[in-house]
Design an enzyme around this catalytic site. Structure first.
Site, PDB file in Angstrom:
ATOM      1  CD  GLU A 262      -2.684   1.493   0.159  1.00  0.00           C
ATOM      2  OE1 GLU A 262      -3.141   0.528  -0.464  1.00  0.00           O
ATOM      3  OE2 GLU A 262      -2.882   2.682  -0.164  1.00  0.00           O
ATOM      4  CB  THR A 304      -5.765  -0.380  -4.022  1.00  0.00           C
ATOM      5  OG1 THR A 304      -5.279   0.707  -3.252  1.00  0.00           O
ATOM      6  CG2 THR A 304      -5.096  -1.666  -3.580  1.00  0.00           C
ATOM      7  CG  HIS A 417      -5.031   3.482   3.075  1.00  0.00           C
ATOM      8  ND1 HIS A 417      -5.890   4.538   3.219  1.00  0.00           N
ATOM      9  CD2 HIS A 417      -5.340   2.915   1.900  1.00  0.00           C
ATOM     10  CE1 HIS A 417      -6.694   4.608   2.174  1.00  0.00           C
ATOM     11  NE2 HIS A 417      -6.395   3.647   1.366  1.00  0.00           N
ATOM     12  CG  ASP A 476      -1.224   0.559  -3.722  1.00  0.00           C
ATOM     13  OD1 ASP A 476      -2.313   0.413  -3.150  1.00  0.00           O
ATOM     14  OD2 ASP A 476      -0.388   1.428  -3.401  1.00  0.00           O
ATOM     15  CG  HIS A 477      -1.997   3.935  -5.051  1.00  0.00           C
ATOM     16  ND1 HIS A 477      -1.749   4.673  -3.897  1.00  0.00           N
ATOM     17  CD2 HIS A 477      -2.908   3.010  -4.700  1.00  0.00           C
ATOM     18  CE1 HIS A 477      -2.513   4.211  -2.922  1.00  0.00           C
ATOM     19  NE2 HIS A 477      -3.208   3.215  -3.368  1.00  0.00           N
TER      20      HIS A 477
END
Ligand code: GP9
Ligand code: MN
Length: 631
Positions: A262, A304, A417, A476-477
């Site tokens: 994450e 995600t 997150h 993921d990003h």
């Protein structure tokens, strides 16, 4: 509304003649607010009560257009429908900790395994949503019988309808607009359905879901002309031709462990704050692995879930919304499916509720044998959105040890997150002058996650699992959203940043670890999440079909194409929102050449091919055609 002039008590008359409407509004408001409390005990009502009232007003506005008897029947039927929807939502929430959607209901067959456990969750309290429906039966009859049918002019009915409808719509528009400002893609991606329901209420949620569902199906219904289908088929067969044999089959028969981390953004790699490494464990494992230092995230509205979708399918994200929500009925030739065809056991593991991002449906649709979600873990430690990475990875290790080999395990972490605000639980990383800022909190959270990844990898090594496994780790990003990018520029000591600067920071680390640390080194190819599946297909000697990405180890050129049409070929970056080209080396804006123009047009067509592949579920028909030709 029945406005009549009576000398005696107008109010009593008004109430008597509009008891059905008033009772309906009261009952609906009570049920919908009760439901709001059930799905989010800690949630304040102030916000959701407005869209709830708005949705009830809109429903009631239609009722006032009807003759009295029909009006009572209409309201009674709406009450029954909404009561059953609320019960269904409560049951779905109890099991999946999520809200039902039409797509999820359409996939109910995929959820076969849990329907018994979901229904077992039904208890008497849930049936309270129906109590008024039963109690009102005799009263409705009596009310209708004693009903004095008063002539109400059409003008009065219409004005009542228009007033109520407009009030309802304007309150709803205000709530939806506020939400679209706060989370621009949420209304189309519906990634966080619980939050969406908290913000706009149950009726509005289902109205948005119905709109998205119909919109997607309209797009899907238009059949493509045969020549267009052939164009796409030819593009894919060309794109999936093998262009080299570097490390072909090097991983054959080995387990595959893919860890999607994450918000792991590349700028933290090999960085220190006051002499302390932010990610000491990743830095160590990068030196023992093949590291791709020009690897970009390519997520769009699905965030995600787009990263997962691209990794396991090498298909671009949906043009709007999330593929995980809109295309969960499609056929996929995904990595888990192809590995399963080659004798692998395949499992997805993630500590959040199973319904988030529609994973419970999409993991089945992608062919995973099992999905170990929230219910498969002991939620013994929570940080941020849910189960801590430490507990998730420790429990996942025990699960991996029990898997039949060879296996493909796809793990998705959660702790780091946005907005990274569970600061006291991230441990003691000193963010120095960045303390109490989004960036500082992120550094703490990713330092925590790095520590857990290090522990997990060390345990894999101790258990001898690394000896016979390929481990892939990637982010993921982004971690720092665009609106706070200046915190990142400040951390990186960057002045007068351009769009090119911003794009260059949209990299995520991607590492592939081989047994005995073989093949370690740095690969500088400009690549992205679309390319991992083809690259693994080469390593595992799997057939490459229907992939839009490239095998990074055997490609003839750098290319990263983003959902918004921006792209890079390793020398030039094209920024679609300003239609500008940058020379990567000089950082300067350059003119469009014929060659660049052609690239831009080709890539835009490629995105259309991917959209049409999803909208028309083309992989299914291509696969069926292939079976026919192979016969
Ligand atoms: C939710 C987690 C985060 O389970 O994967 O999703 P995101 O909000 O980053 O898309
Ligand atoms: Mn994420």
């Amino acid at each position: 509304m029945n406005f009549i002039n009576v000398n005696d008590n107008k109010v009593t008359e008004f109430l008597r003649n509009n008891l059905d409407l008033i009772l309906f509004q009261f009952i609906m408001f009570t049920k919908l607010m009760l439901y709001a409390k059930q799905i989010s005990p800690d949630y304040l009502y102030t916000k959701v009560s407005q869209p709830v009232i708005a949705s009830i007003l809109i429903l009631t506005s239609f009722a006032v257009l009807l003759k009295k008897d029909n009006r009572i029947n209409f309201l009674y039927i709406i009450d029954i429908i909404i009561s059953f929807v609320l019960i269904a939502d409560i049951l779905y929430y109890k099991y999946f900790k999520d809200i039902t959607t039409l797509a999820a209901l359409r996939n109910i067959k995929l959820l076969g395994g849990v329907s018994s456990s979901v229904s077992s969750l039904l208890n008497l309290k849930d049936l309270l949503y129906l109590i008024d429906v039963i109690i009102l039966i005799p009263y409705v009859k009596v009310y209708k019988k004693n009903n004095i049918s008063i002539k109400v002019s059409l003008v009065k009915k219409l004005s009542a309808f228009i007033i109520m409808f407009l009030i309802g719509i304007s309150i709803n528009v205000k709530s939806v607009y506020a939400l679209s400002k706060e989370q621009p893609t949420l209304l189309t991606s519906m990634s966080n359905r619980i939050y969406l329901t908290k913000m706009i209420g149950n009726i509005n949620f289902h109205a948005v879901d119905t709109f998205n569902y119909i919109n997607t199906n309209i797009k899907n219904s238009k059949k493509l002309p045969a020549e267009r289908e052939n164009e796409i088929k030819n593009f894919l067969s060309e794109n999936n031709k093998n262009t080299g044999t570097v490390l072909r089959g090097a991983a054959e028969g080995k387990n595959l462990i893919v860890i999607q981390v994450e918000a792991l953004q590349q700028f933290v790699i090999n960085k220190k704050v006051n002499g302390e490494e932010i990610t000491p464990n990743l830095n160590k494992w990068i030196n023992r692995s093949l590291y791709f230092d020009n690897y970009f995230y390519q997520v769009a509205g699905g965030n995600t879930s787009d990263a997962e979708f691209m990794t396991n399918n090498s298909l671009y994200p949906a043009e709007s919304g999330a593929a995980y929500s809109s295309y969960s009925n499609n056929y996929y030739n995904s990595l888990p499916k192809v590995l399963k065809d080659n004798g692998y056991y395949t499992a997805a593991l993630h500590g959040n509720n199973e319904g988030f991002w529609n994973r419970n449906v999409m993991y089945q649709a992608q062919g995973f044998d099992n999905f170990y979600g929230q219910h498969s873990f002991n939620i013994d430690e929570e940080i941020g959105l849910g189960l801590s990475d430490k507990s998730f990875l420790n429990q996942s290790l025990e699960k991996l040890k029990s898997f039949k080999e060879p296996y493909y395990a796809f793990l998705v972490t959660l702790t780091s997150h946005h907005p990274y605000n569970d600061v006291e639980k991230y441990g003691d990383f000193n963010a120095a002058e960045y303390e109490n800022s989004l960036l500082g909190n992120y550094l703490k959270s990713i330092h925590y996650t790095d520590e857990q990844l290090g522990m997990f990898l060390d345990n894999l090594e101790k258990e001898g699992i690394l000896q016979n496994s390929i481990v892939v780790i990637y982010g993921d990003h982004f971690a720092i959203p665009r609106e706070q990018i200046n915190e990142l520029y400040n951390f990186e000591k960057i002045d007068n940043a351009s769009d090119l600067t911003w794009f260059q920071y949209q990299k995520v680390p991607m590492i592939i670890h081989f047994p005995e640390d073989e093949n370690k080194g740095i690969n500088h190819t400009y690549s992205g999440q679309m390319d991992l599946y083809p690259t693994l297909a080469n390593l595992y000697n799997l057939p490459k079909s229907y992939m839009f990405g490239k095998d990074i180890l055997n490609c003839n050129g750098d290319k990263v194409l983003f959902r918004n049409g921006s792209f890079t070929d390793g020398n030039v970056f094209y920024i679609s929102w300003t239609n500008t080209y940058y020379d990567i080396k000089t950082g300067k804006v350059i003119e469009e050449t014929e060659e660049l123009k052609k690239k831009k047009e080709d890539f835009s067509k490629e995105l259309q091919y991917s959209d049409e592949t999803l909208n028309q579920n083309l992989i299914k028909s291509f696969k069926e055609d292939r079976k026919l030709t192979l016969k």
